[in-house]
Design a protein around this motif. Structure first.
Motif, short mmCIF file in Angstrom:
data_model
loop_
_atom_site.label_atom_id
_atom_site.label_comp_id
_atom_site.label_asym_id
_atom_site.label_seq_id
_atom_site.Cartn_x
_atom_site.Cartn_y
_atom_site.Cartn_z
N LEU A 134 0.97 -1.25 -0.02
CA LEU A 134 0.08 -0.07 0.06
C LEU A 134 0.75 1.31 -0.25
N ALA A 135 1.95 1.21 0.89
CA ALA A 135 2.99 2.33 0.78
C ALA A 135 3.64 2.52 -0.66
N LEU A 136 3.62 1.59 -1.35
CA LEU A 136 4.17 1.56 -2.76
C LEU A 136 2.98 1.84 -3.79
N ASP A 137 1.75 2.08 -3.49
CA ASP A 137 0.71 2.20 -4.27
C ASP A 137 0.46 1.21 -5.31
N VAL A 138 0.76 -0.16 -4.94
CA VAL A 138 0.64 -1.44 -5.55
C VAL A 138 -0.73 -1.56 -5.65
N ILE A 139 -1.33 -1.70 -6.90
CA ILE A 139 -2.85 -2.39 -6.88
C ILE A 139 -2.85 -3.80 -7.40
N ALA A 140 -1.68 -4.33 -7.81
CA ALA A 140 -1.89 -5.72 -8.17
C ALA A 140 -0.39 -6.50 -7.78
N LEU A 141 -0.44 -7.62 -7.80
CA LEU A 141 0.92 -8.21 -7.53
C LEU A 141 1.46 -8.42 -8.99
N SER A 142 2.92 -8.29 -9.22
CA SER A 142 3.56 -8.62 -10.29
C SER A 142 4.77 -9.16 -9.91
N PRO A 143 5.59 -9.84 -10.75
CA PRO A 143 6.90 -10.38 -10.40
C PRO A 143 7.89 -9.42 -10.20
N GLU A 144 7.79 -8.15 -10.79
CA GLU A 144 8.69 -7.17 -10.26
C GLU A 144 8.44 -6.75 -8.78
N VAL A 145 7.18 -6.28 -8.57
CA VAL A 145 6.77 -6.00 -7.26
C VAL A 145 7.13 -7.18 -6.13
N ILE A 146 6.97 -8.37 -6.38
CA ILE A 146 7.19 -9.32 -5.51
C ILE A 146 8.66 -9.36 -5.18
N ALA A 147 9.69 -9.37 -6.34
CA ALA A 147 11.00 -9.46 -6.11
C ALA A 147 11.70 -8.16 -5.37
N ASP A 148 10.92 -6.93 -5.30
CA ASP A 148 11.34 -5.67 -4.67
C ASP A 148 10.80 -5.85 -3.18
N THR A 149 9.77 -6.71 -2.95
CA THR A 149 9.24 -6.49 -1.48
C THR A 149 9.26 -7.93 -0.83
N LEU A 150 9.94 -8.94 -1.42
CA LEU A 150 9.97 -10.20 -0.64
C LEU A 150 10.58 -10.56 0.72
N GLY A 151 11.52 -9.35 1.09
CA GLY A 151 11.77 -9.27 2.46
C GLY A 151 10.94 -8.80 3.19
N ALA A 152 9.66 -8.37 2.94
CA ALA A 152 8.83 -8.30 4.03
C ALA A 152 8.26 -9.47 4.49
N ILE A 153 8.10 -10.49 3.57
CA ILE A 153 7.60 -11.76 4.06
C ILE A 153 8.67 -12.93 4.34
N LEU A 154 9.70 -13.02 3.77
CA LEU A 154 10.65 -13.85 4.17
C LEU A 154 11.75 -13.29 4.80
N LYS A 155 12.36 -13.78 5.85
CA LYS A 155 13.62 -13.17 6.82
C LYS A 155 14.66 -13.94 6.72
N TYR A 156 14.84 -14.99 5.86
CA TYR A 156 15.82 -15.76 5.43
C TYR A 156 16.62 -15.30 4.24
N GLN A 157 17.74 -15.05 3.82
CA GLN A 157 18.27 -15.05 2.55
C GLN A 157 18.30 -16.25 1.82
N ASP A 158 18.33 -17.49 2.41
CA ASP A 158 18.19 -18.59 1.68
C ASP A 158 16.72 -18.68 1.09
N ASP A 159 15.96 -18.68 1.89
CA ASP A 159 14.57 -18.54 1.52
C ASP A 159 14.28 -17.60 0.37
N ILE A 160 14.67 -16.36 0.64
CA ILE A 160 14.63 -15.26 -0.55
C ILE A 160 15.07 -15.94 -1.75
N GLN A 161 16.13 -16.40 -2.04
CA GLN A 161 17.04 -16.77 -3.18
C GLN A 161 15.95 -18.01 -3.60
N LYS A 162 15.34 -18.68 -2.87
CA LYS A 162 14.87 -19.97 -3.27
C LYS A 162 13.49 -19.62 -3.95
N ILE A 163 12.81 -18.63 -3.54
CA ILE A 163 11.64 -18.16 -4.23
C ILE A 163 11.39 -16.86 -5.21
#
Length: 303
Positions: free
Chosen positions: A255-284
């Motif tokens: 919401l702070a980024l004014d996102v109205i729908a998910l996209s691969p780019e948005v997910i890549a930029d904000t994945l650290g908000a839901i995954l807290k370990y680098q190994d998990d982020i790299q996996k997804i």
């Protein structure tokens, strides 16, 4: 101060008024804990809302919330009280400068309530203006067995003993909620003193309700995508699966980024908000995230 709820449905309504969406099973065990005056022991993965239950109960009932955050090495003294040594030393020096007071008299004056620093357990035993407080003993599994044994005694009679002052007993028992992330097993003797409930990850529908309550600015479409994506992430082989807290955090970030729908780019930029370990982020990150997004959109479209 609000009176204790008269039935299970009222518990659900009270918690909803504090933006906590509870299912029937959780509302039932909360009602019984309040009705019977029994401590409530909540176990579950980190981030599923165990701590928030205590906060919601305190808010709903208009009671003070007293939180004892557990950690490795926590002992009874740290949980009950401490003496203000700096003030005591100042009082000694003042007495000496004034010609010196009788030693026994000075000792008696130094160990009084005036020099006592209350910690959470002692504070919970004191009378409170709004009624007995909510005592949250958070992440009990971080402590050790000696502290558990002390806690067992304290919660049995709702009293603590301070050698210099004697025993202090709660005029009315506090509402006690203990939480554990189950990094180790808590002793059965303590569990037997409590009513027990496992707080699991919510269903899709309940997580949607939670998100509507905690991030009402999010559109229905974006909320459905967020919840569906997080729920699919929980089925992946991750070191730390995202909890409800991460779902809410992610929604607020989008919401702070004014996102109205998910996209691969948005997910890549904000994945650290839901995954807290680098190994998990790299996996997804990358192709796996896009695959999950494509799958959830197909499922939502066909629903």
């Amino acid at each position: 101060m609000t009176g204790l709820p008269s039935d299970i449905s009222e518990v659900t309504r009270l918690l909803a008024g504090s933006d906590y969406v509870a299912d029937r099973a959780l509302s039932t065990v909360v009602f019984l804990a309040l009705k019977l005056g029994r401590p409530l022991f909540l176990e579950g993965e980190a981030g599923v809302g165990k701590t928030e239950i205590a906060k919601a109960i305190a808010t709903a009932l208009g009671r003070r919330l007293i939180r004892l955050q557990c950690y490795e090495g926590l002992d009874a003294a740290s949980a009950v009280c401490d003496w203000n040594f700096a003030a005591q030393m100042l009082a000694i020096r003042t007495a000496e400068a004034g010609g010196g007071a009788d030693r026994d008299t000075l000792r008696a004056e130094l160990f009084t309530e005036d020099y006592l620093i209350e910690r959470p357990l002692l504070a919970a035993m004191r009378p409170q203006p709004g009624g007995p407080p909510v005592l949250l003993i958070d992440e009990l599994d971080r402590t050790d067995e000696p502290f558990e044994a002390f806690l067992l005694e304290a919660l049995s009679d709702f009293q603590v003993t301070i050698p210099e002052l004697g025993t202090i007993r709660a005029p009315e028992p506090p509402i006690v909620i203990l939480t554990s992330n189950r990094t180790r097993e808590v002793h059965d003797a303590l569990k037997r003193r409590c009513l027990y409930h496992w707080v699991d990850y919510p269903s899709f529908e309940r997580e949607m309700e939670i998100l509507r309550a905690r991030a009402p600015e999010a559109t229905e479409t974006l909320s459905r995508e967020i919840v569906a994506f997080v729920q699919k992430l929980r089925r992946e082989d991750l070191f730390k699966k995202p909890g409800v807290a991460e779902t809410i955090d992610w929604a607020k970030c989008l919401l702070a980024l004014d996102v109205i729908a998910l996209s691969p780019e948005v997910i890549a930029d904000t994945l650290g908000a839901i995954l807290k370990y680098q190994d998990d982020i790299q996996k997804i990150a990358g192709a796996p995230a896009k695959k999950i997004l494509d799958e959830l959109r197909a499922e939502l479209a066909s629903a």
